[in-house]
Design a protein around this motif. Structure first.
Motif, PDB file in Angstrom:
ATOM      1  N   CYS A   1     -13.773   3.401 -12.052  1.00  0.00           N
ATOM      2  CA  CYS A   1     -13.730   4.367 -13.023  1.00  0.00           C
ATOM      3  C   CYS A   1     -12.730   5.271 -12.934  1.00  0.00           C
ATOM      4  O   CYS A   1     -12.722   6.306 -13.683  1.00  0.00           O
ATOM      5  CB  CYS A   1     -14.787   4.647 -13.396  1.00  0.00           C
ATOM      6  N   PHE A   2     -12.021   4.872 -11.996  1.00  0.00           N
ATOM      7  CA  PHE A   2     -10.823   6.221 -11.269  1.00  0.00           C
ATOM      8  C   PHE A   2     -10.081   5.369 -10.771  1.00  0.00           C
ATOM      9  O   PHE A   2     -10.626   4.417  -9.401  1.00  0.00           O
ATOM     10  CB  PHE A   2     -11.562   7.418 -10.333  1.00  0.00           C
ATOM     11  N   GLU A   3      -8.798   5.927 -10.831  1.00  0.00           N
ATOM     12  CA  GLU A   3      -7.458   5.343 -10.064  1.00  0.00           C
ATOM     13  C   GLU A   3      -6.707   7.096  -9.882  1.00  0.00           C
ATOM     14  O   GLU A   3      -6.428   7.690 -10.420  1.00  0.00           O
ATOM     15  CB  GLU A   3      -6.817   4.386 -10.522  1.00  0.00           C
ATOM     16  N   THR A   4      -6.027   6.981  -8.097  1.00  0.00           N
ATOM     17  CA  THR A   4      -5.374   8.067  -7.937  1.00  0.00           C
ATOM     18  C   THR A   4      -4.159   7.767  -7.255  1.00  0.00           C
ATOM     19  O   THR A   4      -3.804   6.468  -6.738  1.00  0.00           O
ATOM     20  CB  THR A   4      -6.216   9.321  -7.119  1.00  0.00           C
ATOM     21  N   VAL A   5      -2.517   8.173  -7.818  1.00  0.00           N
ATOM     22  CA  VAL A   5      -1.598   7.574  -7.110  1.00  0.00           C
ATOM     23  C   VAL A   5      -1.005   8.809  -6.864  1.00  0.00           C
ATOM     24  O   VAL A   5      -0.492  10.583  -7.408  1.00  0.00           O
ATOM     25  CB  VAL A   5      -0.459   6.997  -8.479  1.00  0.00           C
ATOM     26  N   VAL A   6      -0.736   9.077  -5.675  1.00  0.00           N
ATOM     27  CA  VAL A   6      -0.075   9.759  -5.300  1.00  0.00           C
ATOM     28  C   VAL A   6       1.226   9.931  -3.881  1.00  0.00           C
ATOM     29  O   VAL A   6       1.551   9.303  -3.665  1.00  0.00           O
ATOM     30  CB  VAL A   6      -1.784  10.375  -3.236  1.00  0.00           C
ATOM     31  N   THR A   7       1.893  10.619  -4.077  1.00  0.00           N
ATOM     32  CA  THR A   7       3.051  10.847  -3.063  1.00  0.00           C
ATOM     33  C   THR A   7       2.466  12.381  -2.435  1.00  0.00           C
ATOM     34  O   THR A   7       2.384  13.636  -2.421  1.00  0.00           O
ATOM     35  CB  THR A   7       4.211  11.503  -4.338  1.00  0.00           C
TER      36      THR A   7
ATOM     37  N   SER B   1      -4.692   4.442   3.384  1.00  0.00           N
ATOM     38  CA  SER B   1      -2.799   4.264   3.166  1.00  0.00           C
ATOM     39  C   SER B   1      -2.809   5.135   4.038  1.00  0.00           C
ATOM     40  O   SER B   1      -1.235   4.446   4.626  1.00  0.00           O
ATOM     41  CB  SER B   1      -2.709   4.421   1.677  1.00  0.00           C
ATOM     42  N   ILE B   2      -2.713   6.093   3.829  1.00  0.00           N
ATOM     43  CA  ILE B   2      -1.809   7.506   4.904  1.00  0.00           C
ATOM     44  C   ILE B   2      -1.747   6.803   6.605  1.00  0.00           C
ATOM     45  O   ILE B   2      -0.442   6.891   6.608  1.00  0.00           O
ATOM     46  CB  ILE B   2      -1.936   9.313   4.395  1.00  0.00           C
TER      47      ILE B   2
ATOM     48  N   LEU C   1       2.634   5.897  -2.235  1.00  0.00           N
ATOM     49  CA  LEU C   1       1.305   5.293  -1.841  1.00  0.00           C
ATOM     50  C   LEU C   1       0.926   4.410  -3.291  1.00  0.00           C
ATOM     51  O   LEU C   1       1.302   4.820  -3.861  1.00  0.00           O
ATOM     52  CB  LEU C   1       0.489   5.558  -1.774  1.00  0.00           C
ATOM     53  N   ALA C   2       0.337   3.510  -2.992  1.00  0.00           N
ATOM     54  CA  ALA C   2       0.149   2.872  -4.497  1.00  0.00           C
ATOM     55  C   ALA C   2      -1.284   3.548  -5.181  1.00  0.00           C
ATOM     56  O   ALA C   2      -1.672   3.964  -3.950  1.00  0.00           O
ATOM     57  CB  ALA C   2      -0.446   0.824  -4.193  1.00  0.00           C
TER      58      ALA C   2
ATOM     59  N   SER D   1       0.973  -1.152   0.285  1.00  0.00           N
ATOM     60  CA  SER D   1       0.073  -0.595  -0.048  1.00  0.00           C
ATOM     61  C   SER D   1       0.824   1.353  -0.750  1.00  0.00           C
ATOM     62  O   SER D   1      -0.005   2.517  -0.117  1.00  0.00           O
ATOM     63  CB  SER D   1      -0.504  -0.035   1.176  1.00  0.00           C
ATOM     64  N   HIS D   2       1.649   1.009   0.452  1.00  0.00           N
ATOM     65  CA  HIS D   2       2.914   2.226   0.948  1.00  0.00           C
ATOM     66  C   HIS D   2       4.270   1.880   0.576  1.00  0.00           C
ATOM     67  O   HIS D   2       5.133   0.766   1.583  1.00  0.00           O
ATOM     68  CB  HIS D   2       2.513   2.956   1.694  1.00  0.00           C
ATOM     69  N   ARG D   3       5.126   2.787   0.634  1.00  0.00           N
ATOM     70  CA  ARG D   3       6.415   3.121   0.936  1.00  0.00           C
ATOM     71  C   ARG D   3       6.941   3.901   1.335  1.00  0.00           C
ATOM     72  O   ARG D   3       6.628   5.162   1.371  1.00  0.00           O
ATOM     73  CB  ARG D   3       7.676   2.407  -0.479  1.00  0.00           C
TER      74      ARG D   3
END
Lengths: 161, 161, 161
Positions: free
Chosen positions: C151-157, C84-85, C43-44, C33-35
């Motif tokens: 319908c949606f995906e977000t990849v967050v840093t 996830s955070i 985040l994944a 889920s994260h690194r």
């Protein structure tokens, strides 16, 4: 400490040696195979390019490319990513963690098993580096097309020591 | 030490000044043009938006947009990225390396020359920063659509001093 | 100092607790889920997955999914990113800045309001973290398909303290 270079040999995986053959994506425009910033290794997109420069299983998932072929293509893209890592660092043993992979699968709109394709890359990283190091964040996106009809591309970020 | 601000002037490139005009993508939702974490500058997506806010060569590659137009659009997106860098840092001279660009090309499924479009951005960075600094990792993805019918978007990561 | 954990409660937002329920995307292949690398949390991809594991508003924008539904899906994906955070850090209070989100919207080629969908994620981050911390760089891409018809995906840093 794990010896990932030895593990790759044991597994019979042969990443390309980009210190001998040129980094192949160069035929697609100005590109660097990697950049290192501090302890983070950024890789360029890796594709399922074979030794002769042609794509493995070109086309789109849901059309002429099967899931099994897509998985195999993703495994080759991952193998090429290992080549990029080795070219950047001289050894796989400086890999501390696969941080994140963004995976792109060329497919038709009805194809929603994109994750099964991308697992070709992530399973390979798991085999080589083990769970703690080799399994990272990921996202997989079904897309319209990739250069030269590649069916898959992965963009990997790696933590190094 | 290279003077990239002077180089941009010599090349006749005029990046937008976002300290005067608002960062234009703000019309597309809450967004920051950049974030700096340590010595890494993250940029938001840059698109081929003209000074009046409208897209250059809207549409899709393989349909109403030619490769030449797409390349020109990608060059404008890169120019806007230069504006974002200058806005973030006050100068281009703090650029140590273009680390990676993710490039998205709106296109039809049969269009597989996406890399030729993205080279509009990467050639520009090479002209301005030279090979060592300006050529980074890249990946180019053919996609279904972008906001406001933009034909191209680039997401750039930069190492700074 | 802002108390983002309290803010989430006040707003009535209930991020999933991945220390209790397994990180759901695990059903889509090997994934973390994260690194964390230094002060950066990767985040994944986060998707609009509901508690029972099924997608909220599956399908494509411009087809069976409306902008309002897409926005709602993006808000759920953002809520899952908050989960996830919290799972990674134990608290939202170590968030220093949302650095960048890459947002992917499954849509038909004629749909060019992808940014209006992604605002479901970015508006949520703004509500929780406020403008200075919560509004980061972003890019939104209309794509062919996502796993399981999301319908949606977000990849967050994220930058953390």
């Amino acid at each position: 400490m794990a010896d990932f270079d030895a593990r790759v040999d044991e597994l019979g995986i042969t990443p390309p040696d980009y210190s001998v053959s040129a980094y192949p994506a160069a035929q697609y425009g100005l590109i660097r195979s990697h950049r290192i910033v501090g302890n983070v290794l950024f890789l360029a997109g890796n594709v399922p390019e074979m030794e002769d420069g042609s794509p493995l299983h070109p086309g789109r998932l849901g059309d002429e490319v099967t899931i099994e072929q897509g998985y195999e293509a993703a495994r080759l893209a991952g193998t090429n990513a290992l080549g990029s890592i080795k070219y950047a660092l001289g050894t796989l043993n400086r890999v501390k963690a696969i941080v994140r992979s963004l995976n792109f699968v060329a497919c038709i709109p009805e194809f929603t098993d994109v994750h099964k394709v991308a697992s070709g890359t992530t399973d390979l990283f798991n085999e080589v580096f083990g769970d703690e190091v080799g399994v990272g964040c990921r996202a997989t996106i079904g897309v319209t097309s990739l250069a030269a009809s590649f069916c898959f591309e992965t963009v990997v970020t790696v933590e190094i020591v």
